[in-house]
Each structure stands twice: as C-alpha cells, then as structure tokens.
Design an enzyme around this catalytic site. Structure first.
Site, PDB file in Angstrom:
ATOM      1  N   GLY A  39       4.024  38.297   8.733  1.00  0.00           N
ATOM      2  CA  GLY A  39       5.262  38.840   8.157  1.00  0.00           C
ATOM      3  C   GLY A  39       6.362  37.793   8.291  1.00  0.00           C
ATOM      4  O   GLY A  39       7.554  38.114   8.359  1.00  0.00           O
ATOM      5  N   ALA A  40       5.931  36.523   8.291  1.00  0.00           N
ATOM      6  CA  ALA A  40       6.828  35.406   8.631  1.00  0.00           C
ATOM      7  C   ALA A  40       7.888  35.116   7.574  1.00  0.00           C
ATOM      8  O   ALA A  40       8.859  34.411   7.858  1.00  0.00           O
ATOM      9  CB  ALA A  40       6.006  34.145   8.885  1.00  0.00           C
ATOM     10  N   ALA A  41       7.706  35.656   6.357  1.00  0.00           N
ATOM     11  CA  ALA A  41       8.696  35.369   5.314  1.00  0.00           C
ATOM     12  C   ALA A  41       9.771  36.448   5.242  1.00  0.00           C
ATOM     13  O   ALA A  41      10.677  36.382   4.401  1.00  0.00           O
ATOM     14  CB  ALA A  41       8.001  35.222   3.958  1.00  0.00           C
ATOM     15  N   GLY A  42       9.708  37.434   6.124  1.00  0.00           N
ATOM     16  CA  GLY A  42      10.634  38.568   6.043  1.00  0.00           C
ATOM     17  C   GLY A  42      11.945  38.329   6.777  1.00  0.00           C
ATOM     18  O   GLY A  42      12.225  37.235   7.273  1.00  0.00           O
ATOM     19  N   GLY A  43      12.738  39.414   6.840  1.00  0.00           N
ATOM     20  CA  GLY A  43      14.062  39.346   7.468  1.00  0.00           C
ATOM     21  C   GLY A  43      13.983  38.951   8.938  1.00  0.00           C
ATOM     22  O   GLY A  43      14.808  38.179   9.427  1.00  0.00           O
ATOM     23  N   GLY A  45      10.953  37.773  10.223  1.00  0.00           N
ATOM     24  CA  GLY A  45       9.982  36.676  10.268  1.00  0.00           C
ATOM     25  C   GLY A  45      10.605  35.294  10.157  1.00  0.00           C
ATOM     26  O   GLY A  45      10.218  34.369  10.891  1.00  0.00           O
ATOM     27  N   ASN A 125       3.726  51.435   6.908  1.00  0.00           N
ATOM     28  CA  ASN A 125       3.462  50.424   7.936  1.00  0.00           C
ATOM     29  C   ASN A 125       2.164  50.648   8.710  1.00  0.00           C
ATOM     30  O   ASN A 125       1.549  49.682   9.173  1.00  0.00           O
ATOM     31  CB  ASN A 125       4.645  50.331   8.905  1.00  0.00           C
ATOM     32  N   ILE A 148       5.863  44.303  16.598  1.00  0.00           N
ATOM     33  CA  ILE A 148       7.273  44.586  16.290  1.00  0.00           C
ATOM     34  C   ILE A 148       7.379  45.690  15.232  1.00  0.00           C
ATOM     35  O   ILE A 148       8.321  46.486  15.238  1.00  0.00           O
ATOM     36  CB  ILE A 148       7.971  43.286  15.796  1.00  0.00           C
ATOM     37  N   ASP A 181      15.796  46.667  22.789  1.00  0.00           N
ATOM     38  CA  ASP A 181      16.488  47.740  23.513  1.00  0.00           C
ATOM     39  C   ASP A 181      17.121  47.197  24.793  1.00  0.00           C
ATOM     40  O   ASP A 181      18.227  47.595  25.165  1.00  0.00           O
ATOM     41  CB  ASP A 181      15.497  48.877  23.836  1.00  0.00           C
ATOM     42  N   HIS A 208      10.185  53.302  21.660  1.00  0.00           N
ATOM     43  CA  HIS A 208      11.173  52.606  20.835  1.00  0.00           C
ATOM     44  C   HIS A 208      11.559  53.443  19.614  1.00  0.00           C
ATOM     45  O   HIS A 208      11.243  53.106  18.476  1.00  0.00           O
ATOM     46  CB  HIS A 208      10.631  51.225  20.403  1.00  0.00           C
TER      47      HIS A 208
HETATM   48  N1  LIG Z   1      10.451  46.549  17.458  1.00  0.00           N
HETATM   49  C1  LIG Z   1      11.716  46.446  17.131  1.00  0.00           C
HETATM   50  O1  LIG Z   1      12.593  46.473  17.996  1.00  0.00           O
HETATM   51  C2  LIG Z   1      12.112  46.217  15.708  1.00  0.00           C
HETATM   52  C3  LIG Z   1      13.399  45.758  15.412  1.00  0.00           C
HETATM   53  C4  LIG Z   1      13.748  45.525  14.084  1.00  0.00           C
HETATM   54  C5  LIG Z   1      12.822  45.795  13.080  1.00  0.00           C
HETATM   55  N2  LIG Z   1      11.593  46.249  13.389  1.00  0.00           N
HETATM   56  C6  LIG Z   1      10.582  46.497  12.347  1.00  0.00           C
HETATM   57  O2  LIG Z   1      10.048  45.248  11.905  1.00  0.00           O
HETATM   58  C7  LIG Z   1       9.513  45.415  10.589  1.00  0.00           C
HETATM   59  C8  LIG Z   1       9.953  44.275   9.681  1.00  0.00           C
HETATM   60  O3  LIG Z   1      11.336  44.301   9.481  1.00  0.00           O
HETATM   61  P1  LIG Z   1      12.059  43.222   8.521  1.00  0.00           P
HETATM   62  O4  LIG Z   1      13.485  43.525   8.544  1.00  0.00           O
HETATM   63  O5  LIG Z   1      11.578  41.865   8.855  1.00  0.00           O
HETATM   64  O6  LIG Z   1      11.443  43.647   7.106  1.00  0.00           O
HETATM   65  P2  LIG Z   1      11.311  42.730   5.784  1.00  0.00           P
HETATM   66  O7  LIG Z   1      10.953  43.644   4.662  1.00  0.00           O
HETATM   67  O8  LIG Z   1      12.490  41.862   5.638  1.00  0.00           O
HETATM   68  O9  LIG Z   1      10.064  41.795   6.119  1.00  0.00           O
HETATM   69  C9  LIG Z   1       8.785  42.285   6.281  1.00  0.00           C
HETATM   70  C10 LIG Z   1       7.813  41.233   5.833  1.00  0.00           C
HETATM   71  O10 LIG Z   1       6.510  41.765   6.019  1.00  0.00           O
HETATM   72  C11 LIG Z   1       5.713  41.274   4.953  1.00  0.00           C
HETATM   73  N3  LIG Z   1       4.483  42.026   4.808  1.00  0.00           N
HETATM   74  C12 LIG Z   1       4.296  43.241   4.194  1.00  0.00           C
HETATM   75  N4  LIG Z   1       2.978  43.542   4.237  1.00  0.00           N
HETATM   76  C13 LIG Z   1       2.354  42.524   4.890  1.00  0.00           C
HETATM   77  C14 LIG Z   1       1.002  42.259   5.233  1.00  0.00           C
HETATM   78  N5  LIG Z   1       0.014  43.103   4.935  1.00  0.00           N
HETATM   79  N6  LIG Z   1       0.738  41.113   5.889  1.00  0.00           N
HETATM   80  C15 LIG Z   1       1.716  40.243   6.207  1.00  0.00           C
HETATM   81  N7  LIG Z   1       3.010  40.431   5.900  1.00  0.00           N
HETATM   82  C16 LIG Z   1       3.311  41.567   5.251  1.00  0.00           C
HETATM   83  C17 LIG Z   1       6.638  41.348   3.742  1.00  0.00           C
HETATM   84  O11 LIG Z   1       6.152  40.530   2.694  1.00  0.00           O
HETATM   85  C18 LIG Z   1       7.942  40.858   4.336  1.00  0.00           C
HETATM   86  O12 LIG Z   1       8.090  39.465   4.196  1.00  0.00           O
HETATM   87  C19 LIG Z   1       9.971  46.802  10.135  1.00  0.00           C
HETATM   88  O13 LIG Z   1       8.909  47.704  10.295  1.00  0.00           O
HETATM   89  C20 LIG Z   1      11.103  47.132  11.091  1.00  0.00           C
HETATM   90  O14 LIG Z   1      11.299  48.504  11.236  1.00  0.00           O
HETATM   91  C21 LIG Z   1      11.229  46.466  14.681  1.00  0.00           C
HETATM   92  O1  LIG Z   2      16.234  50.618  13.842  1.00  0.00           O
HETATM   93  C1  LIG Z   2      15.306  50.136  13.204  1.00  0.00           C
HETATM   94  O2  LIG Z   2      14.762  50.739  12.272  1.00  0.00           O
HETATM   95  C2  LIG Z   2      14.819  48.760  13.520  1.00  0.00           C
HETATM   96  C3  LIG Z   2      14.550  48.535  14.977  1.00  0.00           C
HETATM   97  O3  LIG Z   2      13.623  49.418  15.492  1.00  0.00           O
HETATM   98  C4  LIG Z   2      15.793  48.484  15.811  1.00  0.00           C
HETATM   99  O4  LIG Z   2      15.810  49.063  16.886  1.00  0.00           O
HETATM  100  O5  LIG Z   2      16.766  47.815  15.389  1.00  0.00           O
END
Ligand SMILES: NC(=O)c1ccc[n+]([C@@H]2O[C@H](COP(=O)([O-])OP(=O)(O)OC[C@H]3O[C@@H](n4cnc5c(N)ncnc54)[C@H](O)[C@@H]3O)[C@@H](O)[C@H]2O)c1
Ligand SMILES: O=C(O)C[C@H](O)C(=O)O
Length: 344
Positions: A39-43, A45, A125, A148, A181, A208
């Site tokens: 998921g390295a190209a995401g927000g 990632g 997800n 994550i 957190d 979480h």
């Molecule tokens: N654990 C935490 O504290 C925490 C905090 C923030 C966000 N998150 C979660 O992290 C996740 C990602 O958030 P984000 O803001 O980066 O989202 P995003 O949409 O910006 O990025 C997600 C990336 O995942 C990629 N992706 C989708 N399916 C995939 C697959 N099968 N294989 C590889 N990559 C794939 C997408 O192409 C995209 O680049 C969300 O589920 C969000 O809720 C968790």
């Molecule tokens: O709140 C969310 O959906 C993303 C993440 O779990 C967070 O705590 O920021």
C-alpha cells in the site's frame, strides 16, 4: 563544486553513522534487513516509505501497491541513505516484493470519510488484508507483520486465521499498529500537563477504535497535576483522535502523516528487537492473555523473534477499570467478526 559535494556526502555518511551508533550498534554490526510496505503509494504509504528510507537499519526497501509504486520508488530511491529501493505493482510482482522480507508493513486499504466508523471499512479492507496475508504466508512466512489497515481490531484476527490455515501462524510475529494512539495520548497529555512532550510516556491498551482505545493516564509520566475532569477529556480526545482528523480532512481521508510517523516508530522498534537491542517496549495489539480477550493491545517487549513478552496492565484507576470493562464487548465482537470472515 566537487569539494561541496564531498562535504555533503561526508555529512550524510556521518549523520547515518551517528544515528546507527545512537541506536546501540557499532557501525559494522548492523545486519541487512528487508522491509516491505504494502500500500506504499497511498496517503500513509508514501510518507512511510520516505521515513523507512531514512532508517539506517533498513538495507532493502520494497514498495508494493496495486499501481503507482514505480514513481514513488524512483523518487524515494534518490535519497542518499543506506537502503536499496525497489517498486513493485500488481499481483504478479507481490511475491518478489515479499521474498526475504524481515518486516512487512500493511497500510493497504480504504480510509474513512466523515460519518463512518472504522468497522464500516470492513467489507473492503477485510478482503484486501486476507489476500495480502495469503501471499505473506507463501513468500515470507517468518516476517514480522505490522498491520495498519483498519479496522485493526478485525484485520489482525483475519491475518492470524489466514496464517493458521496456511500452517505459518506464529503469534509472536503478528502486530496491530496502535502506536498512533500512544503518539496522540503523549501529545494531548503534554499539552494539558504543560510538560515537555519529548519526555512524556503514556501506555494505551485495548484496541484501535473508539472506546476500545484505553489510554492509561494514571500511569503517565512525568506525573503532573491533571484533574479527573481533564483525564476524562484527554481520554475522550485520544479515543476520538482519528475522527478529529477525518472530520478536519472533510472527505479527503484520515490520518496519513501522523500515522506514517507512528508506523515508522513501530517498525523501527521491531527492527531493533530483531537486531537484539535490549528493552524495546511498545504498546501493540497482539494475541494476548492479559485479559480474557484473545487479542489485546498492551505494552510488549520486542525481541529477536518478535514478541518477547506481553506485559501486564499495571495498576488501573477506577475510571480505567470501568473503561476496560466497557471496551470488552465491542472489542470481542470485532475480533470474532474477523475470525468468522477469514473462515467463511
Ligand atoms: N492503524 C492506524 O492507526 C491507522 C491510522 C491511519 C489510517 N489507518 C488505515 O490505513 C489504511 C490506509 O489509509 P490511507 O490513508 O493510506 O489510504 P489511501 O487510500 O490513501 O491508500 C491506501 C493504498 O492502499 C492501496 N491498496 C488497495 N488495495 C491494495 C492491495 N490489494 N494491495 C496493495 N495495496 C493496495 C491503494 O492503491 C492505496 O495506494 C486505511 O484502512 C486506514 O483506515 C490506520
Ligand atoms: O481514524 C481513522 O479512521 C484512521 C486511524 O485509525 C486513526 O486513528 O487515525
């Protein structure tokens, strides 16, 4: 010009060497470590890829996504730090991205929009995480997994079930990343207690999502004069921290930058543990006997095989004891939802 370039290069090498020395290594003793980000190209990632590229404990950084990773990898690879960076995309390249990985960080999946709970992300997800974990079981069954993707309270149990089916499950190697957190609890506590944030510690236990996030401000250090009313407000703000960001971003996703920071901190702790650095302790969501729930976040000592010891909760205030009982039904139902999904 040449002498300028030489001094810049010397500075970069010195910075990297001194940061290795600060981490308790001699510069010769740092082992090779491969980290894969799915998921390295995401927000999350992209900034996480940047931060892991800056980590001198990483020798090989594999950036995987369904698309756009070649650009991210080319960009990050120009930074003059230790690791080799390779971008991979699409199903065909997932195996290569994972092969030989010591740590796999998973921020793949959709984020929340205002009005949604983390559980509303489950339908999309859960499938993404299941598919990625099947590949992990095949290509790097011994890696430490840093989950994550939300809802973490369910995606970690999904991963465990996938690994059990594949015969590769090792509870010491699977972690839900709850570091954000802790990062939030530290920031908010420092603000209220008017103490320098750099010296603050606050354990956060449970899970979480919403009330399952239980910061233990009674154990916060340094001790400060914070009233009961303020503790209640700090607890609520920590539990709602993710929602605060989701609402501020107004439809453009959830926390990415603070999450990348938190994810990089946790991955660094895993790498230090693998490398034998003593007394590395972080809060994380793992298989646990600390309560009657099968998975629970608490302080965990990290070691050469992942979890070295799951630490107990320590003394709780009455308010925290009440919070612990309140969170159990929701956390259990999210765990069971994940297990059921993985086995259907
Ligand atoms: N654990 C935490 O504290 C925490 C905090 C923030 C966000 N998150 C979660 O992290 C996740 C990602 O958030 P984000 O803001 O980066 O989202 P995003 O949409 O910006 O990025 C997600 C990336 O995942 C990629 N992706 C989708 N399916 C995939 C697959 N099968 N294989 C590889 N990559 C794939 C997408 O192409 C995209 O680049 C969300 O589920 C969000 O809720 C968790
Ligand atoms: O709140 C969310 O959906 C993303 C993440 O779990 C967070 O705590 O920021």
């Amino acid at each position: 010009m040449n002498s300028m370039l030489r001094s810049a290069r010397t500075l970069a090498t010195t910075a990297s060497r001194s940061s290795i020395l600060r981490r308790g290594y001699s510069s010769e003793s740092v082992p090779d470590r491969k980290v894969a980000i799915l998921g390295a190209a995401g927000g999350i990632g992209q900034p996480l890829s940047l931060l892991m590229k800056l980590n001198p404990l990483v020798s090989n950084l594999a950036l995987y996504d369904i698309a756009n990773t070649p650009g991210v990898a080319a960009d990050v690879s120009h930074i003059n730090t230790r690791s080799e960076v390779t971008g991979y995309f699409g199903d065909d390249q997932l195996g290569k991205a994972l092969e030989g990985a010591d740590v796999v960080i998973i921020p793949a999946g959709v984020p929340r929009k205002p009005g949604m709970t983390r559980d509303d992300l489950f339908n999309i997800n859960a499938g993404i995480v299941k598919g990625l974990c099947e590949a992990i079981a095949k290509y790097c069954p011994h890696a430490l997994i840093n989950m994550i993707s939300n809802p973490v309270n369910s995606t970690v149990p999904i991963a465990a079930e996938v690994f059990k089916k594949a015969g590769t499950y090792d509870e010491k190697r699977l972690f839900g990343v709850t570091t954000l957190d802790v990062v939030r609890a530290k920031t908010f506590y420092a603000g209220k207690a008017r103490v320098p944030v750099a010296g603050v510690n606050v354990p956060v236990v449970g899970g979480h999502a919403g009330v399952t996030i239980l910061p233990l401000f009674s154990q916060a250090t340094p001790k400060a004069n914070v009233s009961e009313e303020e503790i209640v407000a700090l607890t609520k703000r920590t539990q709602d921290g993710g929602t605060e960001v989701v609402e501020a971003k107004a439809g453009k996703g959830s926390a990415t930058l603070s999450m990348a920071y938190a994810g990089a901190l946790f991955a660094d702790a895993c790498l230090k543990g693998l490398n034998g650095v003593p007394d590395v302790v972080e809060c994380t969501f793992v298989q646990s006997n600390v309560t009657d729930l099968p998975f629970f976040a608490s302080k965990v000592r990290l070691g050469k095989n992942g979890v070295d010891e799951v630490l107990g909760l320590g003394p709780l205030s009455d308010f925290e004891k009440e919070g612990l009982e309140k969170l159990k039904p929701e956390l259990l139902s999210s765990i069971e939802k994940g297990i059921k999904f993985a086995n259907k």
